[in-house]
Design a protein around this motif. Structure first.
Motif, PDB file in Angstrom:
ATOM      1  N   SER A  92       0.695  -1.242  -0.026  1.00  0.00           N
ATOM      2  CA  SER A  92       0.022  -0.102   0.076  1.00  0.00           C
ATOM      3  C   SER A  92       0.829   1.456   0.090  1.00  0.00           C
ATOM      4  O   SER A  92       1.955   1.397   0.490  1.00  0.00           O
ATOM      5  CB  SER A  92      -0.877  -0.015   1.104  1.00  0.00           C
ATOM      6  N   LEU A  93       0.398   2.097  -0.792  1.00  0.00           N
ATOM      7  CA  LEU A  93       1.190   3.450  -0.812  1.00  0.00           C
ATOM      8  C   LEU A  93       0.084   4.742  -1.158  1.00  0.00           C
ATOM      9  O   LEU A  93      -0.910   4.307  -1.813  1.00  0.00           O
ATOM     10  CB  LEU A  93       2.059   3.306  -1.712  1.00  0.00           C
ATOM     11  N   LEU A  94       0.082   5.771  -0.582  1.00  0.00           N
ATOM     12  CA  LEU A  94      -0.705   6.911  -0.863  1.00  0.00           C
ATOM     13  C   LEU A  94      -2.188   6.470  -0.503  1.00  0.00           C
ATOM     14  O   LEU A  94      -3.069   7.129  -1.616  1.00  0.00           O
ATOM     15  CB  LEU A  94      -0.553   7.415  -2.159  1.00  0.00           C
TER      16      LEU A  94
ATOM     17  N   PRO B 265      20.636   2.403  -1.188  1.00  0.00           N
ATOM     18  CA  PRO B 265      19.842   3.742  -1.251  1.00  0.00           C
ATOM     19  C   PRO B 265      18.341   3.433  -1.056  1.00  0.00           C
ATOM     20  O   PRO B 265      17.827   2.598  -1.808  1.00  0.00           O
ATOM     21  CB  PRO B 265      20.037   4.420  -2.843  1.00  0.00           C
ATOM     22  N   LEU B 266      17.903   4.552  -0.126  1.00  0.00           N
ATOM     23  CA  LEU B 266      16.553   4.367   0.473  1.00  0.00           C
ATOM     24  C   LEU B 266      15.601   5.448  -0.409  1.00  0.00           C
ATOM     25  O   LEU B 266      16.289   6.576  -0.114  1.00  0.00           O
ATOM     26  CB  LEU B 266      16.607   4.291   1.850  1.00  0.00           C
ATOM     27  N   PHE B 267      14.546   5.367  -0.972  1.00  0.00           N
ATOM     28  CA  PHE B 267      13.622   6.181  -1.323  1.00  0.00           C
ATOM     29  C   PHE B 267      12.380   6.320  -0.773  1.00  0.00           C
ATOM     30  O   PHE B 267      11.648   5.118  -0.737  1.00  0.00           O
ATOM     31  CB  PHE B 267      13.645   6.419  -3.052  1.00  0.00           C
ATOM     32  N   ASP B 268      11.817   7.308  -0.302  1.00  0.00           N
ATOM     33  CA  ASP B 268      10.388   7.601   0.131  1.00  0.00           C
ATOM     34  C   ASP B 268       9.600   7.528  -1.011  1.00  0.00           C
ATOM     35  O   ASP B 268       9.557   8.652  -1.598  1.00  0.00           O
ATOM     36  CB  ASP B 268      10.340   8.416   1.174  1.00  0.00           C
ATOM     37  N   LEU B 269       8.942   6.485  -1.620  1.00  0.00           N
ATOM     38  CA  LEU B 269       8.060   6.549  -2.764  1.00  0.00           C
ATOM     39  C   LEU B 269       6.720   7.267  -2.781  1.00  0.00           C
ATOM     40  O   LEU B 269       6.646   8.261  -3.823  1.00  0.00           O
ATOM     41  CB  LEU B 269       7.641   5.236  -3.048  1.00  0.00           C
TER      42      LEU B 269
ATOM     43  N   GLN C  99       1.684   7.094   5.286  1.00  0.00           N
ATOM     44  CA  GLN C  99       0.521   7.269   6.019  1.00  0.00           C
ATOM     45  C   GLN C  99       0.462   6.241   7.111  1.00  0.00           C
ATOM     46  O   GLN C  99      -0.703   6.221   7.958  1.00  0.00           O
ATOM     47  CB  GLN C  99      -0.849   7.030   5.229  1.00  0.00           C
ATOM     48  N   THR C 100       1.314   5.263   7.378  1.00  0.00           N
ATOM     49  CA  THR C 100       1.445   4.542   8.582  1.00  0.00           C
ATOM     50  C   THR C 100       2.347   4.682   9.505  1.00  0.00           C
ATOM     51  O   THR C 100       3.460   5.451   9.274  1.00  0.00           O
ATOM     52  CB  THR C 100       1.467   2.884   7.892  1.00  0.00           C
ATOM     53  N   HIS C 101       2.340   4.071  10.606  1.00  0.00           N
ATOM     54  CA  HIS C 101       3.234   3.786  11.813  1.00  0.00           C
ATOM     55  C   HIS C 101       4.597   3.456  11.286  1.00  0.00           C
ATOM     56  O   HIS C 101       4.624   2.435  10.278  1.00  0.00           O
ATOM     57  CB  HIS C 101       2.850   3.354  12.697  1.00  0.00           C
ATOM     58  N   ARG C 102       5.682   4.003  11.494  1.00  0.00           N
ATOM     59  CA  ARG C 102       6.986   3.621  11.241  1.00  0.00           C
ATOM     60  C   ARG C 102       7.243   1.921  11.308  1.00  0.00           C
ATOM     61  O   ARG C 102       7.900   1.419  10.598  1.00  0.00           O
ATOM     62  CB  ARG C 102       8.002   4.360  11.973  1.00  0.00           C
ATOM     63  N   LYS C 103       6.748   1.288  12.352  1.00  0.00           N
ATOM     64  CA  LYS C 103       6.846   0.001  12.722  1.00  0.00           C
ATOM     65  C   LYS C 103       5.993  -0.886  11.447  1.00  0.00           C
ATOM     66  O   LYS C 103       6.624  -1.925  11.269  1.00  0.00           O
ATOM     67  CB  LYS C 103       6.229  -0.301  13.882  1.00  0.00           C
ATOM     68  N   LEU C 104       5.172  -0.300  10.899  1.00  0.00           N
ATOM     69  CA  LEU C 104       4.442  -0.948   9.635  1.00  0.00           C
ATOM     70  C   LEU C 104       5.135  -0.872   8.442  1.00  0.00           C
ATOM     71  O   LEU C 104       4.875  -1.642   7.255  1.00  0.00           O
ATOM     72  CB  LEU C 104       3.066  -0.526   9.534  1.00  0.00           C
ATOM     73  N   ARG C 105       5.867   0.052   8.046  1.00  0.00           N
ATOM     74  CA  ARG C 105       6.478   0.544   6.933  1.00  0.00           C
ATOM     75  C   ARG C 105       7.613  -0.513   6.585  1.00  0.00           C
ATOM     76  O   ARG C 105       8.118  -0.986   7.312  1.00  0.00           O
ATOM     77  CB  ARG C 105       7.097   1.707   6.898  1.00  0.00           C
ATOM     78  N   ARG C 106       7.776  -1.031   5.248  1.00  0.00           N
ATOM     79  CA  ARG C 106       8.473  -1.839   4.621  1.00  0.00           C
ATOM     80  C   ARG C 106       9.457  -1.377   3.572  1.00  0.00           C
ATOM     81  O   ARG C 106       8.927  -0.251   2.722  1.00  0.00           O
ATOM     82  CB  ARG C 106       7.919  -3.018   4.266  1.00  0.00           C
ATOM     83  N   VAL C 107      10.386  -1.989   3.231  1.00  0.00           N
ATOM     84  CA  VAL C 107      11.410  -1.417   1.959  1.00  0.00           C
ATOM     85  C   VAL C 107      11.240  -2.737   1.107  1.00  0.00           C
ATOM     86  O   VAL C 107      11.398  -4.006   1.202  1.00  0.00           O
ATOM     87  CB  VAL C 107      12.718  -1.367   2.513  1.00  0.00           C
ATOM     88  N   LEU C 108      10.843  -2.384  -0.172  1.00  0.00           N
ATOM     89  CA  LEU C 108      10.930  -3.162  -1.186  1.00  0.00           C
ATOM     90  C   LEU C 108      12.274  -3.151  -2.161  1.00  0.00           C
ATOM     91  O   LEU C 108      12.545  -1.795  -2.374  1.00  0.00           O
ATOM     92  CB  LEU C 108       9.947  -3.060  -2.426  1.00  0.00           C
TER      93      LEU C 108
ATOM     94  N   ASP D 120       4.210   2.006   2.620  1.00  0.00           N
ATOM     95  CA  ASP D 120       3.360   1.927   3.831  1.00  0.00           C
ATOM     96  C   ASP D 120       3.144   0.587   4.582  1.00  0.00           C
ATOM     97  O   ASP D 120       3.424   0.250   5.535  1.00  0.00           O
ATOM     98  CB  ASP D 120       1.976   2.622   3.640  1.00  0.00           C
ATOM     99  N   ARG D 121       2.882  -0.182   3.797  1.00  0.00           N
ATOM    100  CA  ARG D 121       2.924  -1.796   4.340  1.00  0.00           C
ATOM    101  C   ARG D 121       3.037  -2.588   2.920  1.00  0.00           C
ATOM    102  O   ARG D 121       2.585  -2.248   1.721  1.00  0.00           O
ATOM    103  CB  ARG D 121       1.457  -1.764   4.788  1.00  0.00           C
TER     104      ARG D 121
END
Length: 180
Positions: free
Chosen positions: A41-43, A85-89, A98-107, A121-122
């Protein structure tokens, strides 16, 4: 000889009873082919990316910020001895996570010479969609995302946009992440 004949007759009778009690084969059902991808999920929307593009999913690792880059570039992280390199999509598309930091993931993407981590986001893991639910209708998706989205699938009244993040390597704004 009579014992052999009696044994043979018993076997014949057992075969007849087995055939009478046997149930028929189940009705043949048409099997719909499915397409699989990694859901996330995103946006506030659901997306799915092709399996071959996303090589790994992980929690957001500790990272080091970089000077002189766009705000959507979060920094670099050491993942098993490689600099990722990490990007906030969401920020890249003008939104915010839109989610809490603990739920965020990196693809993690490794496609077309692109090795990068996209923070979303998740992540929902593998998703499977009947191919006959695919549509190329892009109404409902904003113009920024249209260059990355090829269509969508519908599953349980939820629209999943097919996003190929490898096409980010062709996006001039993404590739040139330095502040001007």
């Amino acid at each position: 000889m009579a014992k052999q004949q009696a044994a043979f007759q018993a076997l014949v009778e057992l075969a007849h009873r087995s055939r009478r009690a046997a149930k028929g084969l189940p009705a043949q059902v048409d099997i719909t082919p499915h397409w699989s991808g990694v859901g996330f999920s995103l946006l506030g929307m659901h997306f799915v990316s092709p399996m071959g593009v996303v090589s790994e999913m992980l929690e957001v690792p500790p990272y080091t910020r970089l000077p002189g880059v766009q705000p959507w570039v979060r920094g670099v992280a050491n993942v098993r001895g490689r600099l990722l390199p990490l990007f906030d999509l969401a920020a890249f598309f003008g939104g915010r996570l839109q989610t809490h930091r603990k739920l965020r993931r990196v693809l993690i993407l490794e496609a077309g010479g692109l090795y990068s981590g996209l923070i979303v986001d998740r992540v929902f893991g593998m998703q499977h969609f009947p191919v006959d639910t695919y549509t190329t209708d892009l109404s409902g998706i904003n113009a920024e995302l249209r260059s990355l989205v090829s269509g969508s699938y519908e599953l349980d009244e939820q629209r999943w946009w097919v996003l190929n993040p490898a096409t980010l390597a062709e996006n001039a704004r993404f590739v040139n992440a330095a502040k001007l």
